[in-house]
Scaffold this motif. Structure first.
Motif, short mmCIF file in Angstrom:
data_model
loop_
_atom_site.label_atom_id
_atom_site.label_comp_id
_atom_site.label_asym_id
_atom_site.label_seq_id
_atom_site.Cartn_x
_atom_site.Cartn_y
_atom_site.Cartn_z
N ASP A 190 0.83 -1.21 0.00
CA ASP A 190 0.00 0.00 0.00
C ASP A 190 0.86 1.26 0.00
OD1 ASP A 190 -2.83 -1.15 0.48
OD2 ASP A 190 -1.61 -2.12 2.03
N ARG A 191 2.04 1.14 0.60
CA ARG A 191 2.96 2.26 0.66
C ARG A 191 4.39 1.77 0.43
NH1 ARG A 191 -1.35 4.27 0.60
NH2 ARG A 191 -2.24 5.86 2.00
N THR A 250 3.55 -1.78 -6.07
CA THR A 250 2.58 -0.99 -5.32
C THR A 250 1.21 -1.16 -5.96
OG1 THR A 250 4.29 0.64 -4.79
CG2 THR A 250 2.00 1.32 -4.47
N ILE A 281 0.69 4.54 -2.61
CA ILE A 281 1.52 5.75 -2.65
C ILE A 281 2.99 5.39 -2.46
CG2 ILE A 281 2.07 7.90 -1.42
CD1 ILE A 281 -0.92 8.16 -0.82
N LEU A 300 6.55 7.32 -1.54
CA LEU A 300 7.14 8.54 -1.00
C LEU A 300 8.64 8.42 -1.14
CD1 LEU A 300 6.24 11.19 0.47
CD2 LEU A 300 6.86 10.03 2.60
N ARG A 348 5.50 12.64 -3.74
CA ARG A 348 4.41 11.79 -3.23
C ARG A 348 3.62 11.31 -4.45
NH1 ARG A 348 -1.00 11.87 -1.37
NH2 ARG A 348 -1.30 10.85 0.65
N LEU A 349 3.91 10.08 -4.87
CA LEU A 349 3.39 9.57 -6.13
C LEU A 349 2.28 8.56 -5.89
CD1 LEU A 349 6.81 8.89 -7.89
CD2 LEU A 349 5.43 10.97 -7.97
N THR A 350 1.19 8.71 -6.59
CA THR A 350 0.10 7.74 -6.57
C THR A 350 0.23 6.82 -7.77
OG1 THR A 350 -1.38 9.31 -5.45
CG2 THR A 350 -2.41 7.44 -6.57
N ALA A 356 2.84 6.30 -12.46
CA ALA A 356 2.69 6.96 -11.16
C ALA A 356 2.91 8.45 -11.35
CB ALA A 356 3.68 6.40 -10.14
N GLY A 361 2.41 12.56 -9.15
CA GLY A 361 2.03 13.28 -7.95
C GLY A 361 2.92 14.48 -7.74
#
Length: 254
Positions: free
Chosen positions: A68-69, A87, A92, A94, A108-110, A117, A119
Motif C-alpha cells: 500500500d505504501r 505498489t 503511494i 514517497l 508523493r506519487l500515486t 505513477a 504526484g
C-alpha cells in the motif's frame, strides 16, 4: 496497510511502522550487510520481527507485494519501475528525487491502474544520500577546457546557488556533475557529463558571464532554455512541481 521501506538504517523508522501497523505488515530492505545486522539486533531487542531483507532496495521485494505504501530513506535520480510494479493501484510511493547537482525534492506519487505513477513534490528542502547505484561516475581525466565555442551567457553560474534553480538545471542536464577550479587566475564553474563527454565552463567578469562549451551536446544551451521556460512560468517553487513516471521515463511539470 502493507509497507515496503527502502533503507532500514538503524531500524528506527522500521520500529515506528511496526508500532503503527503491526510487524507482519512491514518489510524493510537494507543494502549494507553490517547496517542490516545492527538494525536487526535493535529491532529484536524491542521484540519486533518485521520482514528484513538485505539486498538492492531499487529492486524492491516482489515476494511481499503488492504494498500500500513504499517509503524510501535514500535518494534516487529516477523512481525505479520495480517500486511502481510492487505498489497496488491507488497506493503511494514517497521518495526523494534529485540529481548530481545537490538539489532534491520529496515526491508523493500515486500509482495508477496503467502502471504509471504521478504526484506532487512536497514543500521543504529534503535530502537523503543517493542510493549507491545512482551515485555519479568518477570524473576521470578532465577534458581540454580551452577548447569549444565561447559566448556570452544569459544565465551565470551564480544561479546554481539557489536550491530550486539547481533542481531545474538537473532536469535539463541530468548527467552533469559540477566542479569549481581556478584557471588563468580566475574561478571557473564547470559542468561535465561524463557519459556524453559534454561540458560547459563559465566564468564571471565585470558583472557579465561567459560560457565555453564542447562535446556531444551544448549543456549550457539546454540549461538556459529550461530555465527560460521556468522563469516564463513565474519561477514556481518546488511544491508547485509534479512528477510523472511512465515506462518512457520520468518527467517534471510546473
Amino acid at each position: 496497510m502493507r509497507v515496503l521501506e527502502i533503507g532500514t538504517g538503524t531500524g528506527y523508522s522500521t520500529a515506528v511502522f511496526c508500532s503503527r501497523l503491526g510487524e507482519e505488515n512491514v518489510t524493510s530492505i537494507e543494502y549494507d550487510q553490517d547496517v542490516a545486522a545492527r538494525a536487526q539486533g535493535n529491532l529484536a531487542r524491542l521484540g519486533l520481527l518485521p520482514t528484513l531483507v538485505t539486498g538492492d532496495g531499487l529492486r524492491g521485494h516482489g515476494e511481499g507485494a503488492p504494498y500500500d505504501r513504499v517509503i524510501a530513506t535514500c535518494g534516487v535520480r529516477t523512481v525505479p519501475s520495480a517500486w511502481i510494479e510492487q505498489t497496488r493501484p491507488g497506493g503511494i510511493i514517497l521518495a526523494t528525487v534529485g540529481g548530481w547537482l545537490g538539489a532534491s525534492g520529496l515526491a508523493r506519487l500515486t500509482v495508477h491502474d496503467d502502471g504509471t505513477a504521478s504526484g506532487p513534490l512536497l514543500s521543504g528542502q529534503v535530502g537523503f544520500m543517493l542510493a549507491r547505484p545512482h551515485l555519479p561516475p568518477p570524473l576521470g581525466l578532465l577534458p581540454d577546457l580551452t577548447a569549444g565555442k565561447e559566448r556570452e551567457a544569459r544565465t551565470g553560474a551564480d544561479a546554481l546557488h539557489d536550491w530550486t534553480t539547481r533542481f531545474v538545471v538537473q532536469s535539463a542536464a541530468p548527467g552533469a556533475q559540477r566542479l569549481t577550479l581556478t584557471r588563468a587566475g580566475r574561478q571557473e564553474h564547470v559542468l561535465i557529463d561524463v557519459e556524453s563527454g559534454s561540458w560547459a565552463a563559465l566564468f564571471g567578469e565585470d558583472g557579465r558571464w561567459t560560457v565555453r562549451q564542447d562535446g556531444g551536446a551544448a549543456l549550457w544551451d539546454a540549461v538556459e532554455e529550461q530555465l527560460g521556460r521556468w522563469h516564463s512560468a513565474g519561477a514556481p517553487a518546488l511544491d508547485e512541481f509534479t512528477v510523472s513516471v511512465t515506462p518512457d521515463g520520468q518527467t517534471y511539470r510546473w
